[in-house]
Motif scaffolding. Structure first.
Motif, PDB file in Angstrom:
ATOM      1  N   ALA A  33     -10.942   4.136 -12.762  1.00 37.63           N
ATOM      2  CA  ALA A  33     -10.668   3.692 -14.124  1.00 37.63           C
ATOM      3  C   ALA A  33     -10.604   4.854 -15.102  1.00 37.63           C
ATOM      4  O   ALA A  33     -10.044   4.710 -16.195  1.00 37.63           O
ATOM      5  N   THR A  34     -11.162   6.004 -14.749  1.00 41.98           N
ATOM      6  CA  THR A  34     -11.179   7.144 -15.666  1.00 41.98           C
ATOM      7  C   THR A  34     -10.065   8.151 -15.403  1.00 41.98           C
ATOM      8  O   THR A  34      -9.596   8.814 -16.322  1.00 41.98           O
ATOM      9  N   THR A  35      -9.627   8.285 -14.128  1.00 37.61           N
ATOM     10  CA  THR A  35      -8.587   9.273 -13.794  1.00 37.61           C
ATOM     11  C   THR A  35      -7.294   8.636 -13.307  1.00 37.61           C
ATOM     12  O   THR A  35      -6.271   9.299 -13.222  1.00 37.61           O
ATOM     13  N   ASN A  36      -7.334   7.337 -12.967  1.00 33.37           N
ATOM     14  CA  ASN A  36      -6.197   6.608 -12.413  1.00 33.37           C
ATOM     15  C   ASN A  36      -5.780   7.129 -11.045  1.00 33.37           C
ATOM     16  O   ASN A  36      -4.706   6.783 -10.547  1.00 33.37           O
TER      17      ASN A  36
ATOM     18  N   LEU B 280     -12.129 -11.169  -5.945  1.00 35.51           N
ATOM     19  CA  LEU B 280     -11.992  -9.901  -5.228  1.00 35.51           C
ATOM     20  C   LEU B 280     -13.023  -8.900  -5.729  1.00 35.51           C
ATOM     21  O   LEU B 280     -13.263  -8.795  -6.936  1.00 35.51           O
ATOM     22  N   GLU B 281     -13.626  -8.160  -4.801  1.00 35.49           N
ATOM     23  CA  GLU B 281     -14.598  -7.130  -5.150  1.00 35.49           C
ATOM     24  C   GLU B 281     -14.230  -5.831  -4.443  1.00 35.49           C
ATOM     25  O   GLU B 281     -13.824  -5.846  -3.278  1.00 35.49           O
ATOM     26  N   ALA B 282     -14.380  -4.725  -5.155  1.00 31.38           N
ATOM     27  CA  ALA B 282     -14.129  -3.408  -4.574  1.00 31.38           C
ATOM     28  C   ALA B 282     -15.427  -2.605  -4.555  1.00 31.38           C
ATOM     29  O   ALA B 282     -16.151  -2.560  -5.551  1.00 31.38           O
ATOM     30  N   HIS B 283     -15.724  -1.998  -3.413  1.00 34.62           N
ATOM     31  CA  HIS B 283     -16.906  -1.157  -3.226  1.00 34.62           C
ATOM     32  C   HIS B 283     -16.437   0.218  -2.752  1.00 34.62           C
ATOM     33  O   HIS B 283     -15.584   0.308  -1.869  1.00 34.62           O
ATOM     34  N   ALA B 284     -17.006   1.273  -3.315  1.00 36.87           N
ATOM     35  CA  ALA B 284     -16.646   2.630  -2.887  1.00 36.87           C
ATOM     36  C   ALA B 284     -17.799   3.573  -3.188  1.00 36.87           C
ATOM     37  O   ALA B 284     -18.533   3.382  -4.172  1.00 36.87           O
ATOM     38  N   ASP B 285     -17.962   4.572  -2.336  1.00 37.72           N
ATOM     39  CA  ASP B 285     -19.003   5.566  -2.563  1.00 37.72           C
ATOM     40  C   ASP B 285     -18.761   6.276  -3.890  1.00 37.72           C
ATOM     41  O   ASP B 285     -17.621   6.642  -4.226  1.00 37.72           O
ATOM     42  N   ASP B 286     -19.840   6.458  -4.653  1.00 38.61           N
ATOM     43  CA  ASP B 286     -19.804   7.139  -5.953  1.00 38.61           C
ATOM     44  C   ASP B 286     -19.100   6.332  -7.042  1.00 38.61           C
ATOM     45  O   ASP B 286     -18.812   6.860  -8.115  1.00 38.61           O
ATOM     46  N   PHE B 287     -18.819   5.045  -6.748  1.00 37.32           N
ATOM     47  CA  PHE B 287     -18.212   4.169  -7.750  1.00 37.32           C
ATOM     48  C   PHE B 287     -19.054   2.907  -7.888  1.00 37.32           C
ATOM     49  O   PHE B 287     -19.754   2.497  -6.963  1.00 37.32           O
ATOM     50  N   VAL B 288     -18.944   2.282  -9.061  1.00 36.75           N
ATOM     51  CA  VAL B 288     -19.668   1.046  -9.319  1.00 36.75           C
ATOM     52  C   VAL B 288     -18.929  -0.121  -8.681  1.00 36.75           C
ATOM     53  O   VAL B 288     -17.708  -0.220  -8.790  1.00 36.75           O
ATOM     54  N   THR B 289     -19.659  -1.005  -8.000  1.00 32.63           N
ATOM     55  CA  THR B 289     -19.057  -2.213  -7.451  1.00 32.63           C
ATOM     56  C   THR B 289     -18.468  -3.042  -8.586  1.00 32.63           C
ATOM     57  O   THR B 289     -19.118  -3.279  -9.595  1.00 32.63           O
ATOM     58  N   GLN B 290     -17.226  -3.479  -8.403  1.00 33.06           N
ATOM     59  CA  GLN B 290     -16.560  -4.141  -9.516  1.00 33.06           C
ATOM     60  C   GLN B 290     -15.660  -5.258  -9.033  1.00 33.06           C
ATOM     61  O   GLN B 290     -15.078  -5.203  -7.945  1.00 33.06           O
ATOM     62  N   ALA B 291     -15.551  -6.300  -9.876  1.00 32.36           N
ATOM     63  CA  ALA B 291     -14.665  -7.425  -9.593  1.00 32.36           C
ATOM     64  C   ALA B 291     -13.267  -7.121 -10.135  1.00 32.36           C
ATOM     65  O   ALA B 291     -13.114  -6.446 -11.159  1.00 32.36           O
TER      66      ALA B 291
ATOM     67  N   VAL C 249       0.557 -12.304  -2.217  1.00 29.56           N
ATOM     68  CA  VAL C 249       0.261 -11.839  -3.571  1.00 29.56           C
ATOM     69  C   VAL C 249       0.178 -10.314  -3.527  1.00 29.56           C
ATOM     70  O   VAL C 249      -0.655  -9.746  -2.809  1.00 29.56           O
ATOM     71  N   SER C 250       1.012  -9.657  -4.280  1.00 29.50           N
ATOM     72  CA  SER C 250       1.065  -8.195  -4.231  1.00 29.50           C
ATOM     73  C   SER C 250       0.773  -7.584  -5.593  1.00 29.50           C
ATOM     74  O   SER C 250       0.624  -8.283  -6.599  1.00 29.50           O
ATOM     75  N   ASP C 251       0.700  -6.269  -5.594  1.00 32.65           N
ATOM     76  CA  ASP C 251       0.501  -5.477  -6.821  1.00 32.65           C
ATOM     77  C   ASP C 251      -0.813  -5.807  -7.525  1.00 32.65           C
ATOM     78  O   ASP C 251      -0.890  -5.816  -8.758  1.00 32.65           O
ATOM     79  N   VAL C 252      -1.863  -6.084  -6.762  1.00 29.58           N
ATOM     80  CA  VAL C 252      -3.202  -6.274  -7.322  1.00 29.58           C
ATOM     81  C   VAL C 252      -3.843  -4.888  -7.451  1.00 29.58           C
ATOM     82  O   VAL C 252      -4.065  -4.214  -6.452  1.00 29.58           O
ATOM     83  N   THR C 253      -4.120  -4.465  -8.672  1.00 28.55           N
ATOM     84  CA  THR C 253      -4.660  -3.123  -8.891  1.00 28.55           C
ATOM     85  C   THR C 253      -6.084  -3.200  -9.433  1.00 28.55           C
ATOM     86  O   THR C 253      -6.328  -3.820 -10.473  1.00 28.55           O
ATOM     87  N   PHE C 254      -7.008  -2.586  -8.698  1.00 28.50           N
ATOM     88  CA  PHE C 254      -8.394  -2.459  -9.134  1.00 28.50           C
ATOM     89  C   PHE C 254      -8.548  -1.182  -9.940  1.00 28.50           C
ATOM     90  O   PHE C 254      -8.117  -0.107  -9.506  1.00 28.50           O
ATOM     91  N   HIS C 255      -9.200  -1.250 -11.096  1.00 29.08           N
ATOM     92  CA  HIS C 255      -9.599  -0.063 -11.841  1.00 29.08           C
ATOM     93  C   HIS C 255     -11.128  -0.021 -11.822  1.00 29.08           C
ATOM     94  O   HIS C 255     -11.782  -0.770 -12.553  1.00 29.08           O
ATOM     95  N   ILE C 256     -11.705   0.816 -10.954  1.00 27.14           N
ATOM     96  CA  ILE C 256     -13.155   0.831 -10.794  1.00 27.14           C
ATOM     97  C   ILE C 256     -13.752   2.077 -11.449  1.00 27.14           C
ATOM     98  O   ILE C 256     -13.120   3.139 -11.514  1.00 27.14           O
ATOM     99  N   PHE C 257     -14.976   1.926 -11.943  1.00 32.76           N
ATOM    100  CA  PHE C 257     -15.613   2.976 -12.723  1.00 32.76           C
ATOM    101  C   PHE C 257     -16.492   3.867 -11.849  1.00 32.76           C
ATOM    102  O   PHE C 257     -17.250   3.359 -11.017  1.00 32.76           O
TER     103      PHE C 257
END
Length: 551
Positions: A19-22, A67-78, A99-107
């Motif tokens: 979410a900060t660098t895209n 939908l939930e996204a999890h990643a190391d060094d990032f906050v879990t986000q819906a 369903v396409s083009d679903v973009t997560f912006h995680i912090f």
């Protein structure tokens, strides 16, 4: 020819970016959870995003998904959430739909760093530093100090934290020896009047909280922003004198000493001192929740190196069919304490039922229901509900407890909780010997939504937005909300229980304000009054409260 079941399955594909660098977040783990089902109750293996952040989830039955996204060094986000703390959007998948083009912006996560020194200015190596969440009493991250006393606590979700330092560093077989200096064995020294009258001679480092206080109620919190490291959070540890506490564990059923069992010693602090819930209670528990095993025909136990203060001594005797428990208060001063009697007896069985308003079909097994001592943060008593919402706490010691309900699905809020016809959300659940009755918990949806924009003069500005009930209800942490705005000062709060609130916007929130909502009283004229009803949606414009306005 009719379409096969396989042809009816849907697909969701998209991308996970920062979410900060895209920039793409390679290796992110993405979950698709059906609407109305808690994440922990749904067995699903995450799909892994490739090096470009792209993911594909296939084999989905028709329906709506969170939908939930999890990643190391990032906050879990819906997916679709404007901030990590908020629920996201549901994605609807029709029969055979892609369903396409679903973009997560995680912090990205934040961090806190600094140096730990003693009262003489020397670095303290090997200390344990914990960052404890003010909003979630179960969440904390830990780091150790190096030879220069420097620490860095990483991977922190955005929000306010209390910093706690203990020494020696915890770990290994000493994990439960949380009082500074650990425990002294009960077999090392005979119990004599001469020894008990000796004044304390040992000094240890007291568990210390930022900024340099040993009383957790006086701690100030540190605000963590996404992707930002908070430097120079330095802490000075102080030494305190300690004494020993001795006593005997008694079986309350037989009236005889218990030759085996457990006794825990925990600081006694009124939970109303921590209206924000979370870290402050957890901090007290981590500092002083020490357990010693009783292995003596006379039921004798001993705690060593105990700082002065008020404590609970909790006894526990495990049997073949039930566990006996008991609780007694202990006052510790500057001399050794002898003759503490902890009597463990039968507890109370507390049954309950969770319901959803209007009888909506619902799987309750993903909820978390627990009891905490009204003035003692640990131990928790947990009762996982069945799919139909029934639950039971067994052998609960007579006392007053706070009710904690967590993992509510998106859009739901805690409407009421009644025991014996009495509302217990504010007052707590009071159980006496022989108490009976059912604890009834009601969840409702959809709650209210408040959106708006923060301005300084006529210019939109980023800030931190707080929502507080008015009049203040200090024992109801579920009625306090906070969220960072977007860059243009816009924000949205959802799932708000009906009631009267005030909304505040701060540029640099006073850390004490975050951990002690009672301080909102002084800012009441600067807040915007809002009445919330079920399903209501309102928009407000907030004037920024600057750091100077908080002085």
């Amino acid at each position: 020819m009719a379409a096969s079941g396989k042809d009816q399955m849907g697909v969701i594909d998209g991308t996970v970016v920062s979410a900060t660098t895209n920039q793409a977040v390679a290796g992110a783990r993405v979950l698709a959870v059906p609407e109305g089902v808690a994440t922990g109750a749904y067995s699903v293996f995450p799909v892994i995003a490739d090096t470009s952040g792209h993911f594909v989830i296939s084999g989905l039955s028709p329906g709506r998904y969170r939908l939930e996204a999890h990643a190391d060094d990032f906050v879990t986000q819906a997916y679709g959430a404007r901030a990590p703390q908020l629920p996201g959007k549901l994605v609807e998948v029709g029969p055979g739909q892609h369903v396409s083009d679903v973009t997560f912006h995680i912090f990205p996560c934040g961090a806190i760093s600094g140096t730990v020194r003693d009262e003489n200015g020397k670095p303290v190596a090997g200390a344990t530093v914990r960052a404890l969440s003010v909003h979630d009493r179960h969440y904390f991250q830990t780091a150790g100090t190096n030879r220069q006393g420097v620490y860095r606590v990483s991977n922190l979700d955005p929000g306010p934290y209390i910093l706690q330092v203990s020494y020696p560093r915890l770990g290994g077989s000493d994990e439960t020896h949380l009082l500074p200096g650990g425990l002294e064995s009960i077999e090392r020294e005979p119990e004599t009047t001469e020894v008990s009258k000796k004044p304390p001679t040992q000094n240890v480092y007291a568990c210390t909280y930022y900024p340099n206080v040993t009383d957790p109620t006086a701690a100030s919190s540190v605000a963590v922003q996404p992707g930002i490291a908070q430097p120079n959070m330095d802490i000075e540890m102080r030494s305190v004198r300690t004494v020993r506490v001795r006593g005997h564990l008694i079986n309350g059923v037989t009236g005889k000493p218990a030759p085996s069992g457990l006794v825990g010693l925990t600081a006694r602090i009124n939970s109303s001192a921590f209206p924000g819930g979370g870290a402050a209670n957890e901090a007290v528990a981590l500092y002083s929740n020490v357990t010693v095993e009783v292995k003596d025909p006379s039921g004798r136990f001993e705690f060593g190196k105990v700082p002065s203060g008020s404590y609970w001594a909790e006894g526990q005797i495990s049997g073949d069919d039930k566990t006996l428990t008991g609780l007694v208060s202990v006052e510790v001063g500057d001399t050794n304490v002898e003759g503490v009697l902890v009597e463990a007896g039968d507890g109370v069985e507390l049954k309950g039922q969770v319901r959803v308003e209007r009888g909506t079909a619902f799987d309750f097994s993903g909820l978390s229901i627990s009891l905490g001592w009204a003035d003692l943060p640990l131990p928790y008593l947990k009762a996982p509900p069945s799919t139909n919402g029934a639950f039971a706490f067994e052998y609960v010691p007579p006392a007053t407890y706070s009710l904690i309900v967590k993992n509510l699905p998106s859009g739901y809020y805690l409407n009421s909780a009644r025991f014996g016809g009495v509302d217990v959300l504010d007052a707590g659940v009071t159980l006496g010997t022989g108490s009976s009755g059912q604890l009834d918990i009601l969840l409702s949806s959809p709650g209210g939504t408040i959106s708006g924009q923060v301005q300084e003069g006529d210019k939109p500005v980023p800030a931190t937005v707080y929502l507080a009930p008015y009049p203040l209800r200090l024992n109801r942490a579920d009625l306090y909300f906070s969220i960072p705005t977007n860059g243009d000062g816009t924000f949205t709060l959802t799932g708000i229980p009906p009631g009267n609130y005030k909304v505040f916007a701060f540029r640099d929130p006073d850390p004490n304000l975050i951990s002690n909502p009672a301080l909102f009283e002084s800012f009441e004229p600067k807040g915007e009054s809002v009445g919330v009803d079920d399903g209501s949606s309102q928009s407000v414009k907030l004037e920024l409260i600057s750091a100077a306005d908080q002085e």
